[in-house]
Scaffold this motif. Structure first.
Motif, PDB file in Angstrom:
ATOM      1  N   ASN A 295       0.827  -1.216   0.000  1.00  0.00           N
ATOM      2  CA  ASN A 295       0.000   0.000   0.000  1.00  0.00           C
ATOM      3  C   ASN A 295       0.861   1.266   0.000  1.00  0.00           C
ATOM      4  O   ASN A 295       0.534   2.249  -0.660  1.00  0.00           O
TER       5      ASN A 295
ATOM      6  N   CYS B  35       2.170   1.622  -3.545  1.00  0.00           N
ATOM      7  CA  CYS B  35       1.100   2.104  -4.430  1.00  0.00           C
ATOM      8  C   CYS B  35       0.857   3.593  -4.226  1.00  0.00           C
ATOM      9  O   CYS B  35       0.701   4.345  -5.200  1.00  0.00           O
TER      10      CYS B  35
ATOM     11  N   ARG C  81      -1.783   1.219  -9.035  1.00  0.00           N
ATOM     12  CA  ARG C  81      -2.456   0.062  -8.454  1.00  0.00           C
ATOM     13  C   ARG C  81      -1.447  -1.053  -8.189  1.00  0.00           C
ATOM     14  O   ARG C  81      -0.354  -1.052  -8.753  1.00  0.00           O
ATOM     15  N   GLU C  82      -1.831  -1.999  -7.375  1.00  0.00           N
ATOM     16  CA  GLU C  82      -0.952  -3.122  -7.029  1.00  0.00           C
ATOM     17  C   GLU C  82      -0.516  -3.889  -8.280  1.00  0.00           C
ATOM     18  O   GLU C  82       0.633  -4.315  -8.390  1.00  0.00           O
TER      19      GLU C  82
END
Length: 128
Positions: free
Chosen positions: A32, A35, A41-42
């Motif tokens: 997270n 990101c 996004r992942e």
């Protein structure tokens, strides 16, 4: 989830995404946080890990996030594998000039031996 990577200790073949992912694992950086740092996004971050080549602007950001100079991996490759550049017919350049052949073949072989026999790590060799 800890993944295993085969890392080319001779610096001959560089898969920068693997090196980045290894450093993320070592530093225990949460996905997270990554990101948020990249505003991605992942799935996009995972694509970085799978990439053999990464844009220099992105690599610079990874260096800052992980507090590691990934460019030195490429510098090490150039020192060990780049042929000497001696062409008297080349016009002068406005770019800085660097000596490529600062190490003899014997020194290069010795350094590669230290790395392959795991007597020294790549960062230790590059630092010294």
């Amino acid at each position: 989830m800890k993944e295993k990577y085969i890392v080319d200790k001779s610096l001959k073949d560089i898969h920068i995404g693997h090196y980045i992912h290894l450093k993320v694992i070592e530093n225990k950086i949460d996905i997270n946080r990554i990101c948020n740092f990249f505003d991605l996004r992942e799935e996009d971050i995972i694509k970085f890990y799978e990439s053999e080549d990464i844009a220099t602007s992105d690599l610079l950001r990874w260096c800052k996030l992980l507090n590691y100079d990934f460019f030195r991996i490429y510098t090490g490759h150039l020192i060990l594998y780049s042929p000497p550049c001696k062409n008297p017919n080349m016009p002068p350049s406005e770019l800085p000039a660097f000596k490529k052949n600062i190490y003899t073949q014997e020194v290069i072989d010795y350094l590669l031996e230290l790395i392959t026999k795991q007597k020294k790590s790549i960062p230790e060799v590059l630092e010294r």
